[in-house]
Write a protein that holds these residues in place. Structure first.
Motif, mmCIF file in Angstrom:
data_model
loop_
_atom_site.group_PDB
_atom_site.id
_atom_site.type_symbol
_atom_site.label_atom_id
_atom_site.label_comp_id
_atom_site.label_asym_id
_atom_site.label_seq_id
_atom_site.Cartn_x
_atom_site.Cartn_y
_atom_site.Cartn_z
ATOM 1 N N ARG A 1 -0.505 -3.460 1.302
ATOM 2 C CA ARG A 1 0.909 -3.085 1.136
ATOM 3 C C ARG A 1 1.832 -3.911 2.035
ATOM 4 O O ARG A 1 2.967 -3.508 2.293
ATOM 5 C CB ARG A 1 1.079 -1.590 1.444
ATOM 6 C CG ARG A 1 0.576 -0.700 0.314
ATOM 7 C CD ARG A 1 0.534 0.759 0.742
ATOM 8 N NE ARG A 1 0.384 1.647 -0.413
ATOM 9 C CZ ARG A 1 -0.750 1.823 -1.069
ATOM 10 N NH1 ARG A 1 -1.827 1.175 -0.682
ATOM 11 N NH2 ARG A 1 -0.812 2.647 -2.114
ATOM 12 N N ASP A 2 1.365 -5.050 2.450
ATOM 13 C CA ASP A 2 2.158 -5.923 3.304
ATOM 14 C C ASP A 2 3.084 -6.780 2.429
ATOM 15 O O ASP A 2 2.615 -7.645 1.682
ATOM 16 C CB ASP A 2 1.242 -6.814 4.135
ATOM 17 C CG ASP A 2 1.992 -7.611 5.188
ATOM 18 O OD1 ASP A 2 3.237 -7.715 5.086
ATOM 19 O OD2 ASP A 2 1.343 -8.128 6.108
ATOM 20 N N PRO A 3 4.402 -6.581 2.497
ATOM 21 C CA PRO A 3 5.323 -7.356 1.656
ATOM 22 C C PRO A 3 5.312 -8.843 1.978
ATOM 23 O O PRO A 3 5.701 -9.660 1.139
ATOM 24 C CB PRO A 3 6.692 -6.720 1.944
ATOM 25 C CG PRO A 3 6.534 -6.024 3.258
ATOM 26 C CD PRO A 3 5.109 -5.592 3.336
ATOM 27 N N LYS A 4 4.863 -9.224 3.174
ATOM 28 C CA LYS A 4 4.776 -10.645 3.512
ATOM 29 C C LYS A 4 3.702 -11.347 2.677
ATOM 30 O O LYS A 4 3.752 -12.567 2.488
ATOM 31 C CB LYS A 4 4.467 -10.812 5.002
ATOM 32 C CG LYS A 4 5.572 -10.302 5.920
ATOM 33 C CD LYS A 4 5.162 -10.466 7.370
ATOM 34 C CE LYS A 4 6.236 -9.922 8.310
ATOM 35 N NZ LYS A 4 5.830 -10.020 9.743
ATOM 36 N N SER B 1 4.887 -9.626 -1.680
ATOM 37 C CA SER B 1 6.302 -9.535 -2.073
ATOM 38 C C SER B 1 6.794 -8.095 -1.934
ATOM 39 O O SER B 1 6.055 -7.206 -1.533
ATOM 40 C CB SER B 1 6.555 -10.076 -3.484
ATOM 41 O OG SER B 1 6.141 -9.158 -4.466
ATOM 42 N N ASP B 2 8.046 -7.871 -2.306
ATOM 43 C CA ASP B 2 8.674 -6.579 -2.043
ATOM 44 C C ASP B 2 8.222 -5.459 -2.980
ATOM 45 O O ASP B 2 8.500 -4.289 -2.714
ATOM 46 C CB ASP B 2 10.199 -6.714 -2.147
ATOM 47 C CG ASP B 2 10.768 -7.580 -1.027
ATOM 48 O OD1 ASP B 2 10.128 -7.638 0.041
ATOM 49 O OD2 ASP B 2 11.829 -8.191 -1.233
ATOM 50 N N ASN B 3 7.552 -5.789 -4.064
ATOM 51 C CA ASN B 3 7.141 -4.739 -5.010
ATOM 52 C C ASN B 3 5.718 -4.250 -4.723
ATOM 53 O O ASN B 3 4.907 -4.017 -5.627
ATOM 54 C CB ASN B 3 7.240 -5.238 -6.452
ATOM 55 C CG ASN B 3 6.280 -6.393 -6.730
ATOM 56 O OD1 ASN B 3 5.771 -7.021 -5.798
ATOM 57 N ND2 ASN B 3 6.048 -6.661 -8.004
ATOM 58 N N VAL B 4 5.398 -4.063 -3.445
ATOM 59 C CA VAL B 4 4.020 -3.735 -3.052
ATOM 60 C C VAL B 4 3.569 -2.372 -3.579
ATOM 61 O O VAL B 4 2.365 -2.145 -3.747
ATOM 62 C CB VAL B 4 3.852 -3.773 -1.516
ATOM 63 C CG1 VAL B 4 3.922 -5.188 -1.000
ATOM 64 C CG2 VAL B 4 4.899 -2.892 -0.838
ATOM 65 N N GLU B 5 4.503 -1.460 -3.832
ATOM 66 C CA GLU B 5 4.112 -0.139 -4.312
ATOM 67 C C GLU B 5 3.949 -0.100 -5.827
ATOM 68 O O GLU B 5 3.487 0.901 -6.373
ATOM 69 C CB GLU B 5 5.163 0.902 -3.890
ATOM 70 C CG GLU B 5 5.277 1.095 -2.383
ATOM 71 C CD GLU B 5 4.026 1.702 -1.772
ATOM 72 O OE1 GLU B 5 3.258 2.359 -2.515
ATOM 73 O OE2 GLU B 5 3.792 1.515 -0.563
#
Length: 368
Positions: free
Chosen positions: A267-270, A273-277
């Motif tokens: 779940r790391d957005p790095k 990306s920002d859509n990790v969920e």
């Protein structure tokens, strides 16, 4: 121990040897669900998937299906639950002789019975069989006096190995399969694309065979994305550093215990990306990231020398079960339940299974 698993228990030839078992058990499961579909009954997917995987693994390891004399699934679940719980005896050693927190006696009796039955069968035949993993371990025990490196020195060691294999195989495979099923019910678009791939590659009148699995690229992405969002265990088994080292500015002293949080990595957005969920398979398009442990952003089975030695067998079990059930049936949620309402509650512990049962309405869709 790892050498034993890699060369003797889970080699490519061994995995291939157990193919008929997987095929037979899945056909029985399809037959059972087909009867429910004909009656328009809602199916307890958690129960059906749990039963077929438990039967496959028990036949591979123990040479038998579930035994009415022993509630194997309960014993394994209790073992995993206790392994992930605080152990009172570790803080109060004087309590260890009272066995207040382990179910060792019941497990020992179960494995003792199974080993004895295998030995009696081999004595009647007057030769060693290699029908299952117990047979293989007994063969290793017979040869142990000629090989100092052989880890199978006595029956106590065999019991320990069998318990490790059962604990590491049944609930983990069931947990992954049910999270895949949950995400497919929650994302009908993905389910339809997977069924379309199965129809094109396998054929509308054929059952899925293991030789089909390498060509099912969309199924592979489904399993990867599920493993990212729902790793079987949130934490890998502890590692111990072998030297002083600094990594990304963090100083790690020699002999420090290090625990890898695969749930946080997924779940790391790095990384993702920002859509990790989001359950977004397209993140794996044109990507070489796999589940083998070489890509550290996706290591649900661990990595390196202490990665899961039964990973290949586990992945085949999961992919085959999902592919077969998705190919043979169309699945709908019970009346009044929308995809957005699929219960995704987790039960936290050493593993992270679904907290509640998963139910769905199947309809048989293969050509007769």
């Amino acid at each position: 121990m790892r050498k034993l698993c890699t060369l003797q228990l889970f080699s490519a030839s061994r995995v291939e040897m157990f193919r008929p078992i997987r095929r037979e058990e899945l056909r029985e499961a399809v037959k059972s669900i087909k009867e429910s579909a004909a009656a328009r009954d809602v199916v307890d997917v958690s129960e059906k998937v749990g039963e077929v995987i438990e039967d496959m693994i028990c036949r591979i390891i123990l040479g038998r299906k579930r035994d009415d004399r022993f509630d194997l699934k309960r014993i394994v679940q209790e073992t995993l639950s206790l392994a992930g719980a605080f152990n009172v005896a570790n803080s109060l050693p004087f309590l260890r002789p009272f066995d207040i927190q382990v179910n060792g006696k019941e497990i020992d009796e179960l494995l003792e019975t199974i080993i004895k039955e295998h030995e009696e069968a081999q004595a009647v035949l007057q030769k060693m069989q290699h029908k299952d993993i117990v047979d293989i371990l007994l063969s290793c025990l017979k040869d142990s006096h000629n090989d100092e490196q052989n880890p199978v020195k006595d029956q106590t060691k065999i019991k320990a190995i069998l318990l490790d294999l059962l604990s590491g195989a049944i609930d983990t495979s069931v947990t992954v399969s049910l999270w895949v099923f949950s995400e497919l019910l929650k994302n009908p678009r993905v389910m339809k694309k997977l069924q379309h791939e199965l129809e094109n590659i396998v054929g509308k009148s054929n059952l899925v065979d293991e030789v089909d699995l390498p060509r099912l690229t969309y199924l592979d992405m489904v399993v990867k994305e599920t493993s990212r969002l729902h790793p079987v265990g949130p934490l890998l088994l502890p590692r111990v550093s072998t030297e002083d080292i600094t990594i990304n500015g963090y100083y790690i002293r020699n002999k420090s215990r290090v625990i890898v949080n695969v749930w946080a990595i997924g779940r790391d957005p790095k990384i993702w990306s920002d859509n990790v969920e989001a359950f977004y398979l397209e993140r794996f398009l044109n990507s070489n990231v796999d589940l083998q442990g070489k890509d550290f952003q996706l290591i649900p089975f661990g990595s390196g020398q202490i990665g899961c030695p039964g990973m290949q067998l586990g992945l085949i079990d999961v992919k085959l079960v999902i592919a077969q059930l998705m190919h043979c049936f169309n699945w709908e949620l019970p009346q009044g339940v929308s995809p957005d309402e699929v219960d995704m509650t987790k039960k936290f512990g050493l593993l992270i299974p679904r907290a509640n049962l998963l139910v769905a309405l199947p309809s048989y869709c293969l050509a007769e």
